[in-house]
Design a protein around this motif. Sequence first.
Motif, PDB file in Angstrom:
ATOM      1  N   ASP A   1       3.583 -11.066  -0.385  1.00 47.95           N
ATOM      2  CA  ASP A   1       4.308  -9.831  -0.044  1.00 47.95           C
ATOM      3  C   ASP A   1       5.488  -9.742  -0.887  1.00 47.95           C
ATOM      4  OD1 ASP A   1       2.971  -9.558   2.722  1.00 47.95           O
ATOM      5  OD2 ASP A   1       3.582 -11.576   2.833  1.00 47.95           O
ATOM      6  N   ARG A   2       5.964 -10.740  -1.207  1.00 43.70           N
ATOM      7  CA  ARG A   2       7.300 -10.699  -2.201  1.00 43.70           C
ATOM      8  C   ARG A   2       7.031 -11.638  -3.447  1.00 43.70           C
ATOM      9  NH1 ARG A   2       7.415  -6.879   0.655  1.00 43.70           N
ATOM     10  NH2 ARG A   2       9.113  -6.237   2.062  1.00 43.70           N
TER      11      ARG A   2
ATOM     12  N   GLY B   1       6.836  -2.515  -2.787  1.00 43.81           N
ATOM     13  CA  GLY B   1       6.916  -2.808  -1.212  1.00 43.81           C
ATOM     14  C   GLY B   1       7.250  -1.556  -0.594  1.00 43.81           C
TER      15      GLY B   1
ATOM     16  N   ARG C   1      10.796 -10.935   5.441  1.00 47.39           N
ATOM     17  CA  ARG C   1      10.443 -10.958   6.867  1.00 47.39           C
ATOM     18  C   ARG C   1      10.163 -12.273   7.149  1.00 47.39           C
ATOM     19  NH1 ARG C   1       7.783  -4.913   7.718  1.00 47.39           N
ATOM     20  NH2 ARG C   1       9.421  -3.892   6.857  1.00 47.39           N
TER      21      ARG C   1
ATOM     22  N   ASN D   1      -1.649  -8.133  -4.870  1.00 48.45           N
ATOM     23  CA  ASN D   1      -1.204  -7.328  -3.832  1.00 48.45           C
ATOM     24  C   ASN D   1      -0.571  -5.975  -4.426  1.00 48.45           C
ATOM     25  OD1 ASN D   1      -0.298  -5.704  -1.674  1.00 48.45           O
ATOM     26  ND2 ASN D   1       1.440  -7.666  -1.233  1.00 48.45           N
TER      27      ASN D   1
ATOM     28  N   GLN E   1       4.708  -3.384   4.964  1.00 44.41           N
ATOM     29  CA  GLN E   1       5.349  -4.346   3.747  1.00 44.41           C
ATOM     30  C   GLN E   1       6.680  -4.492   3.749  1.00 44.41           C
ATOM     31  OE1 GLN E   1       3.639  -6.377   1.581  1.00 44.41           O
ATOM     32  NE2 GLN E   1       1.727  -5.641   2.746  1.00 44.41           N
TER      33      GLN E   1
ATOM     34  N   ASN F   1       0.692  -3.389  -3.083  1.00 41.51           N
ATOM     35  CA  ASN F   1       2.030  -3.222  -2.358  1.00 41.51           C
ATOM     36  C   ASN F   1       2.967  -4.111  -2.721  1.00 41.51           C
ATOM     37  OD1 ASN F   1       0.684  -0.448  -1.549  1.00 41.51           O
ATOM     38  ND2 ASN F   1      -0.536  -2.145  -0.081  1.00 41.51           N
ATOM     39  N   VAL F   2       2.898  -4.965  -3.308  1.00 43.73           N
ATOM     40  CA  VAL F   2       3.973  -6.159  -3.483  1.00 43.73           C
ATOM     41  C   VAL F   2       5.395  -5.585  -3.955  1.00 43.73           C
ATOM     42  CG1 VAL F   2       3.619  -6.426  -5.881  1.00 43.73           C
ATOM     43  CG2 VAL F   2       4.307  -8.529  -4.355  1.00 43.73           C
ATOM     44  N   ARG F   3       6.466  -6.298  -3.541  1.00 47.32           N
ATOM     45  CA  ARG F   3       7.684  -5.921  -3.999  1.00 47.32           C
ATOM     46  C   ARG F   3       8.297  -6.877  -4.767  1.00 47.32           C
ATOM     47  NH1 ARG F   3      12.033  -2.936  -3.355  1.00 47.32           N
ATOM     48  NH2 ARG F   3      14.104  -3.665  -3.479  1.00 47.32           N
TER      49      ARG F   3
ATOM     50  N   HIS G   1       6.482 -13.704   5.786  1.00 45.88           N
ATOM     51  CA  HIS G   1       5.939 -13.237   4.537  1.00 45.88           C
ATOM     52  C   HIS G   1       5.521 -14.272   3.496  1.00 45.88           C
ATOM     53  CE1 HIS G   1       7.962  -8.951   3.862  1.00 45.88           C
ATOM     54  NE2 HIS G   1       6.945  -8.820   4.404  1.00 45.88           N
TER      55      HIS G   1
END
Length: 408
Positions: free
Chosen positions: A317-318, A401, A246, A339, A408, A341-343, A249
Amino acid sequence: MGIGMGNPETLTVAGQAAIRRSQLLVGARRMLDAVRPVLGDATVPRMVEAVRADDILEALRGSDAACACVLFSGDVGFYSGANLLYQRLSEVQGLEVEAMPGVSSLSYLCARLQTPWQDAHVVSVHGRAGNVAGAVQAHRKTFVLTGGQAKAQDVCADLVARGLGDVRVSAGERLSYPEERVVSGSAEELAAMTFADLTVLLVQNEAPIRRCESAPCLPDDALVRGRTPMTKEEVRELAVCKLRLRPDHVLWDVGAGTGSVSVEGALAVPEGQVFAIEKDEDALALLRANRDRFGLRNLHVVAGRAPEALVGLPAPDRVFIGGSSGDFKRILHAAIAANPNVRVVASCLTLETVSAALGAFADCGLGEADVVQVGMARGRKAGPYHLMMGLNPVYLFCAGGNVDGGAQ
């Protein structure tokens, strides 16, 4: 009613007439003081100091005035408290509401600078969070409302810290008042100055980050290449797609190599940041060359070996893992620690790395990994004929993610 900048001269003629015929004026103390000269010798209506929508509504309900006027600075449609008040007034029966526009700080400053404002991107950090540096990275012209904890000089200092110290900034302080000040210079120059609260900024970036073509990925020959291995265009396109990036990010590209994924990521997150981590000196030189070639101020080259080099970086985030030097599991867990919730998307070429990735993803807590094998062949001319030359298959592991439109 929007009363403009505060100087009565920026109040519209219709606004002045409405104030004179009102039996009740409601607004912040500064707004009430600003319109007193408009009344002249007329009978001064009742004035109630109120800012919050609930307090304004209480003042209106407690009055028998046939005509009341609620005052807001600037324009009622531009970051105004009028928006919330509209919603609350709709709950009251028997009210007839009229909205009267005023001169906004955006239109006023741009008029002072003799520049149009229809192409300006607007960010407010007055009492709210905002990514000013990201907006400036992504847009040629950005208007910023400052105030509270975000002073104009602090915003400029943040631009300097993000590598944007040379962008041109115009600051408008105490606009419309006798002590009005409009200062223009580089972000670095204005960061050394001091400005009053509620100063507004117009930032011009002549080289914003943006894709020149609609194609999702650059061709391989657009990048500076050396002997360092590079993620090929077709694999790169799929990897970037799997990252679900996004605009704002933060991306870690671990084992970045020449920076092909880093460059694509930086173009995909014009309001965000990319950290390219690489330990090889030749690759680092190529990384910097590709960053400079595309003017990517949001791409930061980090020299060192992961996961040690990841310490202190902004939470991602990624994460893309293109090279791990045998530390795949530690790198994956470092990303999750930063993180949960990271992807993560990982590119694996050798069977040993595939095995390590399978084991690491199985117990990392990101959920079931999506595994894709990419097999390709490229045509090569052989005399009057063309042969399809197979490339090594690549495995992409993807997990973690929120990819369904959430935060996220």
